[in-house]
Design a protein around this motif. Structure first.
Motif, short mmCIF file in Angstrom:
data_model
loop_
_atom_site.label_atom_id
_atom_site.label_comp_id
_atom_site.label_asym_id
_atom_site.label_seq_id
_atom_site.Cartn_x
_atom_site.Cartn_y
_atom_site.Cartn_z
N LYS A 130 -18.93 82.56 51.79
CA LYS A 130 -19.05 81.52 50.77
C LYS A 130 -18.19 81.83 49.55
O LYS A 130 -17.56 80.95 48.96
N SER A 131 -18.17 83.11 49.18
CA SER A 131 -17.36 83.52 48.03
C SER A 131 -15.88 83.29 48.28
O SER A 131 -15.16 82.78 47.41
N ILE A 132 -15.42 83.63 49.48
CA ILE A 132 -14.01 83.43 49.82
C ILE A 132 -13.67 81.95 49.86
O ILE A 132 -12.63 81.51 49.33
N ALA A 133 -14.52 81.15 50.48
CA ALA A 133 -14.27 79.72 50.59
C ALA A 133 -14.22 79.04 49.23
O ALA A 133 -13.55 78.02 49.06
N GLY A 134 -14.89 79.62 48.25
CA GLY A 134 -14.93 79.02 46.92
C GLY A 134 -13.82 79.45 46.00
O GLY A 134 -13.75 78.97 44.85
N ARG A 135 -12.95 80.32 46.47
CA ARG A 135 -11.85 80.76 45.61
C ARG A 135 -10.88 79.61 45.36
O ARG A 135 -10.59 78.81 46.26
N PRO A 136 -10.34 79.52 44.15
CA PRO A 136 -9.46 78.39 43.82
C PRO A 136 -8.11 78.46 44.52
O PRO A 136 -7.62 79.55 44.84
N ILE A 137 -7.55 77.30 44.78
CA ILE A 137 -6.18 77.20 45.29
C ILE A 137 -5.28 77.08 44.07
O ILE A 137 -5.32 76.09 43.35
N GLU A 138 -4.47 78.10 43.83
CA GLU A 138 -3.69 78.13 42.60
C GLU A 138 -2.42 78.96 42.79
O GLU A 138 -2.33 79.77 43.72
#
Length: 445
Positions: free
Chosen positions: A56-64
């Protein structure tokens, strides 16, 4: 009327701004670009992770956009915006989790001692680090097959107005020598090390300089050639395709093509009031007079090595605490030679005598419009016609004005420089011992 123009102008500006955002985020919309790469990498990270909270933590990382500020080196690069997984220390579980993984870690152990946060990518690889597109980053294909693949996949072409495209292997070894004065002892630097050895062996510094040291006849290879802007290069005689017109290829052509074709000069004074001789550089595609049965004096691999070493002198902002000094250059008085002949051969190589007189003094390099058929003296044949004092004076005072074969033709590009006190007295005596030891005795009549 002005009010309407103002409103229309603002609407147009807003649309342009939105279009820029859409183009920058092309990945999620059209499956390409840095954002797409990050989304794909997130999926792979999630699939490789077994802990639900971590997933869940990885999936929530921003695309930037990922940006590295290598402040000490004056470099900013965004390479990791696309090159996800480069640092295997940051993502140790992903490297071997998938059979097909385009996001590989950096090869070798380089990142263990070259932290990406400190060094970035551009200082070694070259390219345009602030770019966020494949073309803008100035990627360089390693061979024709990769070039064809990239053209089909990315529409590859050289980045316009960018003097420093990325260095493909093995040319990237040039970057090692920028910081590592001890590069000759490091694994993985065999090509750039060979280039340095060849430069000494073939006497390049008899005519050229390297950071101010060398002969006075031509340009400084480190200060000028390695940093020559593309706008100052005449590609008209190179035969290169427009997409291959870069500094690397231009340097390399000097070793795999007749330099007279590269720099034909103006020997008949058709375009200048004074005739300009063609390049004084040797045609290394021909066999060396010292080894006439061994094919070209420089092989394709030799040309690559010399080009790599010259590129290692490209100017960069390298702080003193980043630079690793190498061993001090050997001095004549500190060396132990088995004979005066061996000592003299070292002096012959050290001061680049082979540039004009060839390997083992058997050369007689060509010199346009020089008396006697346009060839420099073959020392094994001419030294024996001098006394020791005459030869010493010849080397010390040189021959700044050489005789022309055609008095109305171009001035020969090569001449004998005055070495004076550049060659110390002990070195001078050793050099003459060597030359007289190989000299053919003149015939007696």
């Amino acid at each position: 009327m002005l009010r309407k123009l103002f409103i229309i102008g603002n609407i147009v500006l807003l649309l342009v701004f939105l279009a820029a955002i859409v183009q920058d985020l092309a990945g999620p919309f059209w499956s390409t670009g840095w954002a797409h790469d990050q989304l794909e990498y997130r999926k792979m990270q999630v699939a490789a992770e077994t802990n639900e909270d971590s997933r869940k933590s990885i999936a929530g990382r921003p695309i930037e956009i990922k940006q590295i500020m290598a402040t000490d080196l004056g470099q900013v690069d965004r390479c990791t915006s696309c090159h996800q997984g480069m640092d295997s220390i940051a993502t140790p579980t992903l490297e071997n989790s998938f059979t097909e993984n385009p996001y590989k870690s950096h090869p070798g152990d380089f990142l263990k001692v070259h932290s990406p946060d400190k060094f970035g990518c551009v200082i070694c690889h070259g390219g345009q680090g602030i770019a966020t597109t494949f073309l803008g980053a100035a990627h360089t294909p390693k061979d024709e097959a990769q070039k064809a693949e990239w053209k089909k996949k990315y529409g590859w072409k050289p980045t316009e107005h960018w003097d420093r495209p990325m260095l493909a292997p093995p040319y990237i070894q040039a970057s090692c020598a920028k910081c590592h004065g001890n590069f000759e002892s490091l694994p993985g630097t065999e090509v750039v090390t060979k280039g340095k050895e060849l430069m000494s062996q073939h006497g390049c510094l008899g005519c050229h300089q390297w950071k101010g040291v060398g002969g006075p006849i031509s340009v400084d290879l480190a200060e000028e050639t390695a940093n020559k802007p593309i706008g100052r290069i005449d590609f008209s005689h190179t035969g290169l395709d427009p997409e291959d017109m870069n500094l690397l290829n231009w340097i390399r052509l000097h070793f795999v093509k007749d330099p007279w074709e590269m720099t034909p000069g103006d020997p008949q004074a058709k375009y200048n009031t004074e005739p300009i001789a063609p390049s004084g550089m040797q045609n290394y595609t021909l066999p060396s007079p010292a080894y006439p049965d061994k094919g070209p004096e420089l092989s394709e691999e030799d040309a690559t090595a010399l080009t790599t070493y010259i590129l290692s002198a490209r100017s960069e902002k390298i702080p003193y605490n980043y630079y690793i000094p190498g061993p001090k250059e050997a001095k004549f008085e500190d060396m132990h030679f088995s004979s005066s002949r061996e000592a003299g051969k070292w002096v012959f190589d050290r001061y680049g005598c082979a540039a004009c007189h060839g390997l083992n003094a058997k050369g007689g390099r060509r010199n346009f419009n020089y008396q006697g058929g346009g060839l420099e003296p073959v020392l094994v044949k001419t030294v024996g016609t001098y006394t020791r004092d005459e030869l010493r004076k010849k080397i010390q005072y040189g021959v700044p004005v050489v005789s022309k074969d055609d008095p109305k033709g171009a001035t020969p590009p090569l001449y004998m420089p005055a070495w004076k006190d550049k060659i110390s007295p002990p070195e001078m005596e050793a050099l003459m011992d060597y030359l007289f030891s190989i000299a053919e005795k003149p015939e007696e009549f």
